[in-house]
Every structure is written in C-alpha cells, then in structure tokens.
Design an enzyme around this catalytic site. Structure first.
Site, mmCIF file in Angstrom:
data_model
loop_
_atom_site.group_PDB
_atom_site.id
_atom_site.type_symbol
_atom_site.label_atom_id
_atom_site.label_comp_id
_atom_site.label_asym_id
_atom_site.label_seq_id
_atom_site.Cartn_x
_atom_site.Cartn_y
_atom_site.Cartn_z
ATOM 1 N N TYR A 33 -7.243 -1.913 -3.533
ATOM 2 C CA TYR A 33 -8.297 -1.864 -2.854
ATOM 3 C C TYR A 33 -9.234 -0.534 -3.071
ATOM 4 C CZ TYR A 33 -11.300 -2.513 1.266
ATOM 5 O OH TYR A 33 -12.464 -2.583 2.435
ATOM 6 N N ASP B 119 2.749 -2.132 -2.764
ATOM 7 C CA ASP B 119 2.180 -2.407 -1.535
ATOM 8 C C ASP B 119 2.038 -4.109 -1.258
ATOM 9 O OD1 ASP B 119 0.219 -2.958 0.356
ATOM 10 O OD2 ASP B 119 -1.256 -1.137 0.169
ATOM 11 N N ARG C 74 9.541 12.487 18.533
ATOM 12 C CA ARG C 74 9.130 12.396 17.005
ATOM 13 C C ARG C 74 10.205 12.228 16.097
ATOM 14 N NH1 ARG C 74 8.834 17.158 14.230
ATOM 15 N NH2 ARG C 74 8.507 18.389 15.986
ATOM 16 N N LYS D 19 -2.368 -5.014 9.325
ATOM 17 C CA LYS D 19 -2.872 -6.334 8.602
ATOM 18 C C LYS D 19 -2.000 -7.368 9.080
ATOM 19 C CE LYS D 19 -6.088 -3.782 6.561
ATOM 20 N NZ LYS D 19 -5.752 -2.102 6.793
HETATM 21 C C1 LIG Z 1 -3.454 -3.606 0.889
HETATM 22 C C2 LIG Z 1 -3.878 -2.472 1.551
HETATM 23 N N1 LIG Z 1 -2.948 -1.313 1.870
HETATM 24 C C3 LIG Z 1 -3.114 -0.292 2.654
HETATM 25 C C4 LIG Z 1 -4.310 -0.453 3.451
HETATM 26 C C5 LIG Z 1 -4.461 0.922 4.402
HETATM 27 O O1 LIG Z 1 -4.302 0.425 5.616
HETATM 28 P P1 LIG Z 1 -4.165 1.269 7.219
HETATM 29 O O2 LIG Z 1 -5.716 1.192 7.431
HETATM 30 O O3 LIG Z 1 -3.371 0.700 7.862
HETATM 31 O O4 LIG Z 1 -3.736 2.748 6.889
HETATM 32 C C6 LIG Z 1 -5.130 -1.171 3.294
HETATM 33 C C7 LIG Z 1 -6.290 -1.239 4.171
HETATM 34 O O5 LIG Z 1 -7.483 -2.036 4.049
HETATM 35 C C8 LIG Z 1 -4.898 -2.351 2.514
HETATM 36 O O6 LIG Z 1 -5.954 -3.526 2.318
#
Ligand SMILES: Cc1ncc(COP(=O)(O)O)c(C=O)c1O
Length: 389
Positions: A103, A176, A57, A201
């Site tokens: 989102y 982000d 960890r 992603k």
């Molecule tokens: C721009 C963005 N940031 C963060 C996330 C969250 O990602 P995760 O599912 O890997 O936690 C998403 C999920 O769709 C996203 O589109």
C-alpha cells in the site's frame, strides 16, 4: 456453485479459538467468562515473587489474554501487540527488501522510517523470486511482503519467497497479512518468520480500534520484539485490547460474509458499463486463481475497479455514495471506498500510474451491510455521476 471449491480448508478449531483462545492465560478470580478490562497500571508486588505483572507498559492481564488469543488463531507460539517494533529489529547499516506493491501509504512510512534509521531499502516486485534473490546483499536482514497487495490485489507465492529468504542465513521474512487474516492464510505454515497485522482492519473489523500485532514462533526474536515494545512504550490500552478480544469472536463469520458480499459487488461491477475493469480474486479472470486456492482458504471483501472516467468523475462517484463511506480504512462492518491515487504516498503521479494506481482506480472494502443495498448505492452513484453509456 460452492464458492470454496478447490480452496484449502480453514484452520481447524479456528472459530473456537477465536472465542476462547488465551482464556486461561489469566486465572481470573471469579470465573469471568468474558475477559475483564484490567485498567490498573500498577500491581501490588509480592516480595517473595514471582510477580506476573509489574507495570502497565510492561504487561497487562487484558493484553495478555489478547496476545494469547491472537497467537491461538494464528497458530503461532507468540504474539506481540506491536508493529513498528519490527523495523527496530534492524540496525543502522542493514539492508532490507520491501515489496514494491505494498500500500503506497505503508511504503511511505517504511521508507521514511528506514531513512531516519540509516537502513537501506530496495523495492522489488515480490511476485518474481529471482528479483528478490538478485536484490540480496551481504547486509540484507529482512524481506517484507504483502501476500495480496493493496490496492491491486496481486497475489504473491509466500512459500516460494520463504525458500529464497531461507537461502540467506539470518534473514527474517515478514508477511503483512492484514487483508486475509489467519482465517484465510497462515503465513507461518508457508515459512514466514513474522506475520504482521494492522489489527485496525479485519481483525478488529468495527472501525473503532487502532492496533498492530505480530505473530511469531522464534524465541530470540520474541524477546527482542518484547524488549523493543517495552522500551518504546507503544502498547495498546486495556480497553482497545478488550474491544479486539470482543471482535475476534466473530472473525470467521465476518470473513465469510465479507467474501460473499465482496464477490456479489465485484460481479455487479463487472457487468456495469461505467466500469472499465474489476480486480477481484473471486472473478474468473483473476490471474492467480490456482495459487490462491493452494495458499488460502478464501479471500476478503476487497475489490479494486477502474471507472470509465477521469479524476473528477471518480471524485464525484465516491462522494455521491451514501451507504458506502468515502473513507480511508478497510476491513470493517461498514463498506468504504477510496481513490488510492489521492492517499498519502511517496510515489509521483507518474510512478503511481506505472503501477496501475491511476486517478480512476477505486479501492473498495465491501462491508457487512445487505449486499443489495451496497449494490443499489453503487448503482445510484455510478448513474448520477458518470456520463450516460
Ligand atoms: C496492509 C496494511 N498494512 C498496514 C497498514 C497500517 O495500519 P495502521 O493504520 O493500523 O497502522 C495498512 C493501512 O492501511 C494496511 O492497509
């Protein structure tokens, strides 16, 4: 026409770093060229130390190479494979400002988590710096934005927001960058404190890993995030780290192909009478072309479009697709399409509609299949499910 005309150049050595970055973080004993998967959670301890690894960890050799590679492609000093750790930088009684066009699912997660922790949230349209300045409070500790939003692809001036955040001493600016990756945008170079990714992603790009990642240069904040990560225990497994290391090798090639495939699909949709409106950064009517070229070296395979039809038509359309999957995620080799209004959100249908998230809006992540096959699939689905035009 050269698709990249007027854009920034991609970061120097990106392709090399995406293959070799972080390689020397661990001196593998047999000169392994491909990073091994170190599954061990325990490490024999030398009483005379220092001992690099103690417990899975707290640290793992495969994860250490991954963090080194991610930092090398982001141009950052540090990388931490953890995303929820960021919110734990805040304390009960703090305030943060969150971009209101994130989102909807992410907004919900952030709002719910902050509520539980006693953190006050203000949602602001981050395209307008004066609104961010006006929302600042004495206890504001963090501003969180997406540079290009999900699903509506609105672009934010990262440098301008960074200047506003810097006016407030001790305030952290988190970006982000999931949609663009460090290949197309390097937020740290524009003044961000933290760059956050859902590596699930584009960074991984194969729809088979769930992983978050934060890039940063600040020593004290790195230590704080590292401590939170160890305490919370949410660390990725060595196998996930290996998969991401493997995927990163093709990141620049994939991003270029997502960009050209995405534009081909956007142009097809724009000419299609069943489609009311297409939002895509490569189209001539994109509202922030100059800023896009100043800030980015390209854009990904995301396309948003409004069908000429109702909620049922949109539902029939996405479920009639065959090459494209009606699925939630984005950024993978496989094309996906989703109706954002149907995804988990804390907006009421009225609030969502006010933001442009109506039941006829489709978000598409254009993958790496032959663009002719993607377009043929969209074409059959449009013609078979929407009324004759
Ligand atoms: C721009 C963005 N940031 C963060 C996330 C969250 O990602 P995760 O599912 O890997 O936690 C998403 C999920 O769709 C996203 O589109």
């Amino acid at each position: 026409m050269d698709l990249k005309q007027g854009f920034r150049s991609p970061p120097a050595h990106f392709a090399t770093n995406s293959i070799h970055g972080g390689r020397d973080v661990i001196p593998w004993p047999d000169g392994e060229v491909v990073t091994p998967i170190a599954l061990t959670t325990i490490f024999r301890q030398d009483p005379d130390g220092p001992n690099r690894f103690v417990y899975g960890r707290v640290g793992n050799p495969t994860r250490a190479v991954l963090e080194g590679r991610l930092a090398s492609i982001e141009g950052s000093k540090y990388g931490v494979a953890a995303i929820t750790a960021v919110i734990h930088l805040l304390n009960c009684g703090d305030h943060w400002i969150v971009h209101d066009d994130l989102y909807p699912g992410v907004i919900k997660e952030l709002r719910d988590m902050a509520l539980k922790m006693g953190i006050e949230t203000t949602f602001v349209d981050a395209r307008y710096c004066d609104r961010i300045r006006a929302a600042m409070q004495p206890n504001t500790r963090l501003v969180w934005i997406e540079p290009i939003t999900n699903p509506l692809l609105n672009l934010v001036d990262v440098e301008a927001v960074a200047r506003v955040v810097q006016e407030k001493e001790g305030c952290v600016f988190a970006v982000d960058n999931t949609f663009l990756t460090g290949y197309f945008l390097r937020p740290l170079e524009f003044g961000a404190t933290l760059v956050i990714y859902s590596a699930t992603k584009y960074l991984n790009g194969h729809n088979d890993v769930t992983l978050g990642y934060v890039a940063l240069n600040d020593d004290a904040m790195y230590e704080a995030l590292w401590n939170i990560q160890q305490g919370a225990g949410s660390v990725p497994s060595p196998f996930e780290c290996y998969l991401l290391l493997r995927s990163l090798k093709t990141l620049p090639i994939r991003m270029e192909k997502h960009m050209t495939n995405g534009l081909a699909v956007a142009r097809y949709l724009q000419a299609e009478p069943h489609v009311e409106k297409v939002i895509h950064p490569g189209l001539d009517d994109y509202s922030s072309s100059a800023l896009l070229r100043h800030q980015c070296s390209g854009y990904s395979g995301m396309v948003a479009f409004y069908l000429r039809g109702c909620a049922e038509d949109a539902h029939r359309f996405v479920t009639s697709l065959r090459v494209v999957s009606n699925a939630d995620s984005l950024g993978g080799c496989e094309s996906t399409a989703k109706i954002p209004a149907c995804l988990g959100t804390s907006y009421t249908p009225e609030e969502a509609a006010l933001r442009g998230i109506t039941p006829n809006l489709v978000r598409m992540s254009v993958g790496l299949e032959d663009p002719k096959d993607i377009i043929a699939d969209l074409d059959q689905a449009l013609k078979s499910t929407l009324t004759e035009m």
